[in-house]
Design an enzyme around this catalytic site. Structure first.
Site, PDB file in Angstrom:
ATOM      1  CG  ASP A  51      -9.605  -2.809   0.704  1.00 26.68           C
ATOM      2  OD1 ASP A  51      -9.396  -4.359   0.999  1.00 26.68           O
ATOM      3  OD2 ASP A  51      -8.658  -2.072   0.238  1.00 26.68           O
ATOM      4  CG  HIS A  52      -8.116  -2.983   4.766  1.00 24.28           C
ATOM      5  ND1 HIS A  52      -7.979  -3.774   5.832  1.00 24.28           N
ATOM      6  CD2 HIS A  52      -7.414  -2.871   3.678  1.00 24.28           C
ATOM      7  CE1 HIS A  52      -6.532  -4.178   5.033  1.00 24.28           C
ATOM      8  NE2 HIS A  52      -6.430  -3.626   3.782  1.00 24.28           N
ATOM      9  CG  ASP A  89      -8.294  -5.230   9.108  1.00 25.77           C
ATOM     10  OD1 ASP A  89      -8.119  -6.104   9.994  1.00 25.77           O
ATOM     11  OD2 ASP A  89      -7.645  -4.749   8.400  1.00 25.77           O
ATOM     12  CG  HIS A 129      -5.210  -7.563   2.486  1.00 32.90           C
ATOM     13  ND1 HIS A 129      -5.936  -6.395   2.435  1.00 32.90           N
ATOM     14  CD2 HIS A 129      -6.158  -8.430   2.458  1.00 32.90           C
ATOM     15  CE1 HIS A 129      -7.326  -6.715   2.537  1.00 32.90           C
ATOM     16  NE2 HIS A 129      -7.508  -8.068   2.486  1.00 32.90           N
ATOM     17  N   GLY A 130      -1.843  -6.318   0.378  1.00 36.43           N
ATOM     18  CA  GLY A 130      -0.432  -5.809   0.051  1.00 36.43           C
ATOM     19  C   GLY A 130       0.378  -6.311  -0.948  1.00 36.43           C
ATOM     20  CG  ASN A 162      -6.919  -7.119  -1.639  1.00 34.48           C
ATOM     21  OD1 ASN A 162      -7.333  -7.960  -2.180  1.00 34.48           O
ATOM     22  ND2 ASN A 162      -7.034  -6.824  -0.477  1.00 34.48           N
ATOM     23  CB  SER A 199       0.677   0.406  -3.899  1.00 34.20           C
ATOM     24  OG  SER A 199       0.309   0.633  -2.905  1.00 34.20           O
TER      25      SER A 199
HETATM   26  P1  13P Z   1      -0.803  -2.488  -1.920  1.00 38.24           P
HETATM   27  O1  13P Z   1      -0.816  -1.302  -1.239  1.00 38.24           O
HETATM   28  O2  13P Z   1       0.231  -3.350  -1.792  1.00 38.24           O
HETATM   29  O3  13P Z   1      -1.530  -2.202  -3.387  1.00 38.24           O
HETATM   30  O4  13P Z   1      -2.173  -3.353  -1.125  1.00 38.24           O
HETATM   31  C1  13P Z   1      -3.550  -3.017  -1.383  1.00 38.24           C
HETATM   32  C2  13P Z   1      -4.462  -3.836  -0.767  1.00 38.24           C
HETATM   33  O5  13P Z   1      -4.172  -4.770   0.235  1.00 38.24           O
HETATM   34  C3  13P Z   1      -5.787  -3.226  -0.437  1.00 38.24           C
HETATM   35  O6  13P Z   1      -6.571  -3.682   0.531  1.00 38.24           O
HETATM   36  O1  G3H Z   2      -5.568  -1.309   2.092  1.00 43.00           O
HETATM   37  C1  G3H Z   2      -5.403  -0.137   1.748  1.00 43.00           C
HETATM   38  C2  G3H Z   2      -5.679   0.294   0.511  1.00 43.00           C
HETATM   39  O2  G3H Z   2      -4.697   0.435  -0.396  1.00 43.00           O
HETATM   40  C3  G3H Z   2      -6.770   1.502   0.591  1.00 43.00           C
HETATM   41  O3  G3H Z   2      -6.120   2.414   0.846  1.00 43.00           O
HETATM   42  O4  G3H Z   2      -7.084   3.637   2.687  1.00 43.00           O
HETATM   43  O5  G3H Z   2      -5.619   4.936   1.205  1.00 43.00           O
HETATM   44  O6  G3H Z   2      -8.068   4.023   0.260  1.00 43.00           O
HETATM   45  P1  G3H Z   2      -6.547   3.750   1.218  1.00 43.00           P
HETATM   46 ZN    ZN Z   3      -5.483  -4.374   2.199  1.00 44.71          ZN
END
Ligand code: 13P
Ligand code: G3H
Ligand code: ZN
Length: 336
Positions: A94-95, A116, A234-235, A277, A280
């Site tokens: 991720d990212h 990313d 995402h998010g 995704n 949170s």
């Molecule tokens: P949330 O913070 O909304 O759960 O998004 C997670 C995310 O996009 C991980 O890449």
């Molecule tokens: O996109 C972000 C994810 O929620 C991952 O968060 O970098 O704190 O592990 P983190």
């Molecule tokens: Zn993300």
């Protein structure tokens, strides 16, 4: 070099094609620890849902990258032990923020990576994403790119709009990079504070804050440019108010935490959005259950006694997302 195929993992190609045609989305849940992974695998296996296990750079630093990879390998075996004979589990970075990090993940058995480059100038994002794709595709690892910047709550409403993905760029970006899926910005953002209260209206029945809708016009314009291409959101945590209330009731302090309403995500999942995704919401469920247990049982000091309830609440949350929000239950290629 370890191929993800030896670990029993799969890439995203087939599951995304099925999700787009079937009008649902694949859950992409982040994990950093044992209890999150147990809950994700229990929920997705019981419900016969494909699932993407996401590991961020922060998760690798927290839990150790080697350990996380072996945990994902163990997850495949755990899913089978739970009666799911043909699990479809993706291990996804991720990212990813550099070619080296993506390469390291490909080399250690990840089946999918995100590069990313969304904060880079357009041409640099194209060049970096193309470089990752060239390497990853040699090993049949799928790549997610990103265009547009996810809005932060600190931004003004006007600047949020200007950060949305520009539909006029998506054909050029995907054809030049060869990426397999595209993360876009249409009004979601990371974390538990996605909107300011002044951006919201108040629901007269519940008194709760209702955020502005996602930019479905931007999503529609992107889908028109890229018919059938896998889109990623995402998010996408909805920040369930019952968890926020529990956290605040048991000594926490999360004023005005606001997420994306689930009906908006459901609507997106029915379109070309085929990966959603969520991180949170898992953190909120975990924290709510731990706080409650520790307040109600102050003499408890065995971590299993508060991590167990946290795992149960996360499992319930993942089940709800799979069934009621993403619609990915019973969507494995082989259901037996
Ligand atoms: P949330 O913070 O909304 O759960 O998004 C997670 C995310 O996009 C991980 O890449
Ligand atoms: O996109 C972000 C994810 O929620 C991952 O968060 O970098 O704190 O592990 P983190
Ligand atoms: Zn993300």
């Amino acid at each position: 070099m370890v191929s993800y195929k030896e670990l029993g993992l799969v890439n995203t190609k087939e599951m995304f094609a099925r999700a787009i045609n079937g009008g649902y989305a694949i859950p992409a849940f982040n994990f950093n620890n044992l209890e999150q992974l147990q809950a994700i695998i229990k929920a997705s296996s019981d419900l016969r849902s494909p699932v993407i296990l996401q590991v961020s750079k922060g998760a690798r630093n927290y839990a150790n990258s080697t350990l996380l990879r072996y945990m994902a390998q163990g997850a495949v075996e755990y899913a089978k032990e739970l009666g799911c004979k043909h699990p479809e589990i993706v291990l996804h970075l991720d990212h990813g923020d550099s070619f080296e990090l993506c390469k390291d993940c490909v080399d250690m058995g990840f089946s999918s990576v995100m590069i990313d480059g969304s904060s880079l100038p357009y041409d640099e994002n194209v060049a970096l994403t193309a470089k990752v794709v060239e390497y990853a595709h040699k090993y049949d690892v799928t790549v997610e790119g990103e265009l547009g910047v996810l809005a932060g709550v600190e931004d003004e409403v006007a600047s949020e709009v200007s950060h949305y993905t520009k539909p006029e760029e998506v054909i050029d970006f995907t054809s030049k990079t060869g990426c397999d899926s595209l993360a876009i910005s249409i009004g979601t953002s990371h974390g538990a504070y996605k909107f300011k209260p002044e951006q919201c209206t108040v629901d007269p029945k519940t008194g709760r804050l209702v955020p502005p809708p996602l930019a479905f016009d931007v999503l529609d314009a992107i889908m028109e440019k890229l018919p059938g291409f896998p889109i990623v959101l995402h998010g996408s945590s909805s920040v369930p108010q019952e968890y926020v209330d529990m956290i605040n009731q048991y000594g926490g302090k999360l004023p005005n935490a606001i997420g994306i309403p689930e009906d908006q995500l459901r609507k997106a999942a029915k379109s070309a959005v085929c990966k959603i995704n969520i991180d949170s919401d898992s953190r909120l469920a975990f924290t709510a259950a731990v706080r409650k247990t520790l307040v109600e049982k102050p003499a408890e000091f065995d971590p299993r006694k508060f991590c167990g309830p946290a795992r149960d609440l996360m499992t319930e949350m993942y089940r709800h997302k799979i069934i009621d929000v993403l619609g990915s239950d019973n969507k494995l290629a082989q259901l037996d």
